[in-house]
Design a protein around this motif. Structure first.
Motif, PDB file in Angstrom:
ATOM      1  N   TYR A   3      31.464 -12.364  27.363  1.00 14.03           N
ATOM      2  CA  TYR A   3      32.794 -12.669  27.414  1.00 14.03           C
ATOM      3  C   TYR A   3      33.390 -13.262  26.412  1.00 14.03           C
ATOM      4  O   TYR A   3      32.958 -13.441  25.404  1.00 14.03           O
ATOM      5  CB  TYR A   3      33.058 -13.703  28.610  1.00 14.03           C
ATOM      6  CG  TYR A   3      32.259 -15.062  28.543  1.00 14.03           C
ATOM      7  CD1 TYR A   3      32.840 -15.982  27.887  1.00 14.03           C
ATOM      8  CD2 TYR A   3      30.893 -14.946  28.858  1.00 14.03           C
ATOM      9  CE1 TYR A   3      32.102 -17.375  27.712  1.00 14.03           C
ATOM     10  CE2 TYR A   3      30.146 -16.390  28.530  1.00 14.03           C
ATOM     11  CZ  TYR A   3      30.728 -17.334  28.131  1.00 14.03           C
ATOM     12  OH  TYR A   3      30.111 -18.272  27.939  1.00 14.03           O
ATOM     13  N   THR A  25      30.526 -25.592  33.531  1.00 15.38           N
ATOM     14  CA  THR A  25      30.007 -24.352  34.482  1.00 15.38           C
ATOM     15  C   THR A  25      28.403 -24.236  34.355  1.00 15.38           C
ATOM     16  O   THR A  25      27.529 -24.218  35.013  1.00 15.38           O
ATOM     17  CB  THR A  25      31.038 -23.406  34.540  1.00 15.38           C
ATOM     18  OG1 THR A  25      32.183 -23.453  34.731  1.00 15.38           O
ATOM     19  CG2 THR A  25      30.314 -22.234  35.618  1.00 15.38           C
ATOM     20  N   GLN A  42      25.257 -14.161  39.923  1.00 18.07           N
ATOM     21  CA  GLN A  42      26.688 -13.583  40.000  1.00 18.07           C
ATOM     22  C   GLN A  42      27.360 -14.756  40.275  1.00 18.07           C
ATOM     23  O   GLN A  42      28.999 -14.801  39.698  1.00 18.07           O
ATOM     24  CB  GLN A  42      26.474 -12.759  41.512  1.00 18.07           C
ATOM     25  CG  GLN A  42      27.774 -11.933  41.667  1.00 18.07           C
ATOM     26  CD  GLN A  42      28.157 -11.083  40.663  1.00 18.07           C
ATOM     27  OE1 GLN A  42      27.515  -9.967  40.505  1.00 18.07           O
ATOM     28  NE2 GLN A  42      29.223 -11.246  40.129  1.00 18.07           N
ATOM     29  N   GLU A  43      27.077 -15.848  41.114  1.00 19.81           N
ATOM     30  CA  GLU A  43      28.101 -16.963  41.138  1.00 19.81           C
ATOM     31  C   GLU A  43      28.530 -17.678  39.956  1.00 19.81           C
ATOM     32  O   GLU A  43      29.622 -17.835  39.524  1.00 19.81           O
ATOM     33  CB  GLU A  43      27.563 -18.053  41.959  1.00 19.81           C
ATOM     34  CG  GLU A  43      28.276 -19.395  42.203  1.00 19.81           C
ATOM     35  CD  GLU A  43      27.461 -20.162  43.187  1.00 19.81           C
ATOM     36  OE1 GLU A  43      27.931 -21.488  42.932  1.00 19.81           O
ATOM     37  OE2 GLU A  43      26.681 -19.889  43.888  1.00 19.81           O
ATOM     38  N   SER A  49      28.348 -15.970  36.793  1.00 19.56           N
ATOM     39  CA  SER A  49      29.218 -15.138  36.121  1.00 19.56           C
ATOM     40  C   SER A  49      30.686 -14.934  36.700  1.00 19.56           C
ATOM     41  O   SER A  49      31.690 -15.111  36.010  1.00 19.56           O
ATOM     42  CB  SER A  49      28.626 -13.854  36.347  1.00 19.56           C
ATOM     43  OG  SER A  49      29.446 -12.802  35.983  1.00 19.56           O
ATOM     44  N   ASP A  50      30.891 -15.127  37.960  1.00 19.48           N
ATOM     45  CA  ASP A  50      32.214 -15.201  38.459  1.00 19.48           C
ATOM     46  C   ASP A  50      33.040 -16.561  38.107  1.00 19.48           C
ATOM     47  O   ASP A  50      34.005 -16.454  37.868  1.00 19.48           O
ATOM     48  CB  ASP A  50      32.090 -15.137  40.255  1.00 19.48           C
ATOM     49  CG  ASP A  50      31.906 -13.966  40.641  1.00 19.48           C
ATOM     50  OD1 ASP A  50      31.790 -12.891  39.730  1.00 19.48           O
ATOM     51  OD2 ASP A  50      31.162 -13.381  41.824  1.00 19.48           O
ATOM     52  N   ASP A  51      32.158 -17.528  38.100  1.00 17.22           N
ATOM     53  CA  ASP A  51      32.852 -18.718  37.640  1.00 17.22           C
ATOM     54  C   ASP A  51      33.458 -18.742  36.000  1.00 17.22           C
ATOM     55  O   ASP A  51      34.650 -19.349  36.009  1.00 17.22           O
ATOM     56  CB  ASP A  51      31.869 -19.946  38.001  1.00 17.22           C
ATOM     57  CG  ASP A  51      31.740 -20.370  39.279  1.00 17.22           C
ATOM     58  OD1 ASP A  51      32.344 -19.999  40.159  1.00 17.22           O
ATOM     59  OD2 ASP A  51      30.704 -21.177  39.543  1.00 17.22           O
ATOM     60  N   ILE A  65      33.769 -15.978  34.217  1.00 19.40           N
ATOM     61  CA  ILE A  65      34.761 -14.890  33.839  1.00 19.40           C
ATOM     62  C   ILE A  65      36.326 -15.212  34.465  1.00 19.40           C
ATOM     63  O   ILE A  65      37.164 -14.750  33.890  1.00 19.40           O
ATOM     64  CB  ILE A  65      34.272 -13.480  34.357  1.00 19.40           C
ATOM     65  CG1 ILE A  65      32.997 -13.069  33.689  1.00 19.40           C
ATOM     66  CG2 ILE A  65      35.486 -12.549  34.498  1.00 19.40           C
ATOM     67  CD1 ILE A  65      32.311 -11.862  33.962  1.00 19.40           C
ATOM     68  N   SER A  66      36.346 -16.028  35.708  1.00 17.40           N
ATOM     69  CA  SER A  66      37.412 -16.236  36.280  1.00 17.40           C
ATOM     70  C   SER A  66      38.285 -17.293  35.694  1.00 17.40           C
ATOM     71  O   SER A  66      39.304 -17.406  36.012  1.00 17.40           O
ATOM     72  CB  SER A  66      37.261 -16.689  37.886  1.00 17.40           C
ATOM     73  OG  SER A  66      36.538 -17.785  38.010  1.00 17.40           O
ATOM     74  N   HIS A  91      31.856  -9.530  31.387  1.00 14.12           N
ATOM     75  CA  HIS A  91      31.093  -8.377  32.051  1.00 14.12           C
ATOM     76  C   HIS A  91      29.791  -9.066  32.320  1.00 14.12           C
ATOM     77  O   HIS A  91      29.224  -9.702  31.615  1.00 14.12           O
ATOM     78  CB  HIS A  91      31.070  -7.250  31.179  1.00 14.12           C
ATOM     79  CG  HIS A  91      30.020  -6.049  31.632  1.00 14.12           C
ATOM     80  ND1 HIS A  91      30.369  -5.318  32.851  1.00 14.12           N
ATOM     81  CD2 HIS A  91      28.760  -5.821  31.381  1.00 14.12           C
ATOM     82  CE1 HIS A  91      29.522  -4.216  33.080  1.00 14.12           C
ATOM     83  NE2 HIS A  91      28.505  -4.602  32.252  1.00 14.12           N
TER      84      HIS A  91
END
Length: 130
Positions: free
Chosen positions: A58, A74, A109-110, A112-114, A116-117, A125
């Protein structure tokens, strides 16, 4: 290694040859193996309990209010997933981070989402690996 025979219609074979040339495959077998591996990774992603590796990359604005601290916080909440992180200063405003992750794919995935968002993360990515 096993040898198999497959039958493809002319249009599909032309598309395979075009893809092989664009991506620099030396032969059709290499291209087909790569396509098959990618599909197997996608299929295995359906199991959130599966263990695996992933690479999270990122770009973020390092001056954005408390963003670096939020990202670190995070990552510390799920510290057991992180194997290694590379930090690169792209220019005066932006940094690139690449993190190798290992663990349960749902947790990866969790995380990563935290990351990237977060507001101020420009590009992100997650590349999941077998």
């Amino acid at each position: 290694m096993q040898r198999i025979t497959i039958t493809l219609d002319d249009d599909l074979l032309t598309s395979l040859d075009d893809l092989s040339q664009q991506r620099g495959y030396h032969n059709r077998s290499e291209a087909i193996r790569d396509i098959l591996r990618n599909q197997l990774v996608r299929a295995s992603e359906q199991s959130s309990e599966r263990q695996g590796y992933a690479v999270l990359s990122y770009v973020y604005e390092h001056e954005k209010r408390d963003l670096a601290s939020r990202i670190v916080s995070t990552q510390h909440h799920q510290h057991d997933l992180s194997v290694a992180t590379l930090h690169v200063h792209i220019n005066h405003d932006d940094c690139l981070e690449v993190t190798v992750l290992k663990g349960r794919m749902a947790d990866i995935q969790e995380l990563s989402d935290d990351v990237i968002s977060q507001r101020g993360v420009r590009h992100g990515h997650l590349q999941k690996l077998l």
